[in-house]
Enzyme design. Structure first.
Site, PDB file in Angstrom:
ATOM      1  N   GLY A 193       6.163  21.017   1.310  1.00 23.25           N
ATOM      2  CA  GLY A 193       6.321  19.691   1.899  1.00 23.25           C
ATOM      3  C   GLY A 193       7.788  19.333   1.949  1.00 23.25           C
TER       4      GLY A 193
ATOM      5  N   GLN B  87      15.179  14.093   2.473  1.00 21.48           N
ATOM      6  CA  GLN B  87      15.622  15.363   1.883  1.00 21.48           C
ATOM      7  C   GLN B  87      16.541  16.142   2.822  1.00 21.48           C
ATOM      8  OE1 GLN B  87      11.430  16.543   0.578  1.00 21.48           O
ATOM      9  NE2 GLN B  87      12.682  17.405  -1.053  1.00 21.48           N
TER      10      GLN B  87
ATOM     11  N   CYS C 176      10.282  20.160  -6.799  1.00 22.21           N
ATOM     12  CA  CYS C 176      10.842  19.502  -5.614  1.00 22.21           C
ATOM     13  C   CYS C 176      12.030  20.312  -5.111  1.00 22.21           C
ATOM     14  CB  CYS C 176      11.281  18.091  -5.992  1.00 22.21           C
ATOM     15  SG  CYS C 176      12.032  17.174  -4.639  1.00 22.21           S
ATOM     16  N   LEU C 177      12.095  20.507  -3.790  1.00 22.57           N
ATOM     17  CA  LEU C 177      13.205  21.255  -3.204  1.00 22.57           C
ATOM     18  C   LEU C 177      14.542  20.565  -3.456  1.00 22.57           C
ATOM     19  CD1 LEU C 177      11.501  22.205   0.172  1.00 22.57           C
ATOM     20  CD2 LEU C 177      12.058  23.775  -1.692  1.00 22.57           C
TER      21      LEU C 177
ATOM     22  N   HIS D 194       3.660  13.007  -3.400  1.00 19.66           N
ATOM     23  CA  HIS D 194       5.045  13.418  -3.664  1.00 19.66           C
ATOM     24  C   HIS D 194       5.938  13.087  -2.468  1.00 19.66           C
ATOM     25  CE1 HIS D 194       8.057  16.381  -5.425  1.00 19.66           C
ATOM     26  NE2 HIS D 194       8.497  16.224  -4.188  1.00 19.66           N
ATOM     27  N   GLU D 195       5.474  13.452  -1.265  1.00 22.43           N
ATOM     28  CA  GLU D 195       6.300  13.223  -0.065  1.00 22.43           C
ATOM     29  C   GLU D 195       6.455  11.738   0.231  1.00 22.43           C
ATOM     30  OE1 GLU D 195       8.000  15.607   0.740  1.00 22.43           O
ATOM     31  OE2 GLU D 195       6.761  17.103  -0.230  1.00 22.43           O
TER      32      GLU D 195
ATOM     33  N   HIS E  44       9.081  10.043  -1.742  1.00 23.87           N
ATOM     34  CA  HIS E  44      10.448  10.266  -1.258  1.00 23.87           C
ATOM     35  C   HIS E  44      10.879   9.159  -0.289  1.00 23.87           C
ATOM     36  CE1 HIS E  44      11.958  14.068  -2.798  1.00 23.87           C
ATOM     37  NE2 HIS E  44      10.849  14.716  -2.491  1.00 23.87           N
TER      38      HIS E  44
HETATM   39 ZN    ZN Z   1      10.343  16.535  -3.253  1.00 22.06          ZN
END
Ligand code: ZN
Length: 166
Positions: free
Chosen positions: A46, A51, A88-89, A130-131, A134
């Protein structure tokens, strides 16, 4: 195909409230394509627009069942509870144990502005939560029960699995 740079923890852009998308135009379609390309290149499941430094309410998710694009998403129903590892990226090399709803229903628009609702359970519900976090400047580290270290008895190496980052 354009890979965008993933913003990492410590950058203010990850802490802002994102604005709704109002124009369903070429710029949005390019953003969605670039976000998907960037997510796949990073082996993520995701990615949210902040991000890649764009403060708009746009996310992409693919947990292995196909690409889901969501514009202006909001959770309209949540129930149950699940506790598990999350990465998380934008928080590279770390993971934590996070408790999330086990089921969520999300109302969102597609790239054309048409409205949909999607109900997801378990890992997909976790990815949606999670997304969407953000988009409000929240990272999983803000709500995790604990950090996962490689010697963690319950999650160990699996918790730090980079392929589950989002
Ligand atoms: Zn994330």
């Amino acid at each position: 195909m354009a890979i965008r740079k993933i913003v990492e923890i410590g950058d203010d852009k990850l802490r802002k409230q994102c604005k709704p998308v109002e124009k369903f135009d070429l710029r949005l379609r390019i953003l969605l394509k670039d976000m998907a390309d960037t997510m796949y290149k990073a082996n993520g499941v995701g990615l949210a627009a902040p991000q890649v430094g764009i403060l708009r309410r746009v996310v992409v998710v693919d947990i292995g069942d196909g690409l889901i694009e969501m514009v202006n998403p909001e959770i309209i129903h949540a129930e149950g509870e699940q506790t598990g590892p999350e990465g998380c990226l934008s928080v590279p090399g770390r993971s934590g144990v996070v408790t999330r709803p086990n089921l969520v229903t999300v109302r969102y628009q597609d790239r054309n502005g048409d409205e949909y609702e999607a109900t997801a359970e378990e890992f997909l519900a976790r990815a949606f939560c999670h997304e969407l976090d953000h988009l409000d400047g929240t990272l999983y580290v803000d709500k995790m029960d604990r950090e996962i270290f490689p010697d963690d008895e319950e999650y160990g190496a699996a918790g730090a699995d980079e392929e589950d980052e989002q």
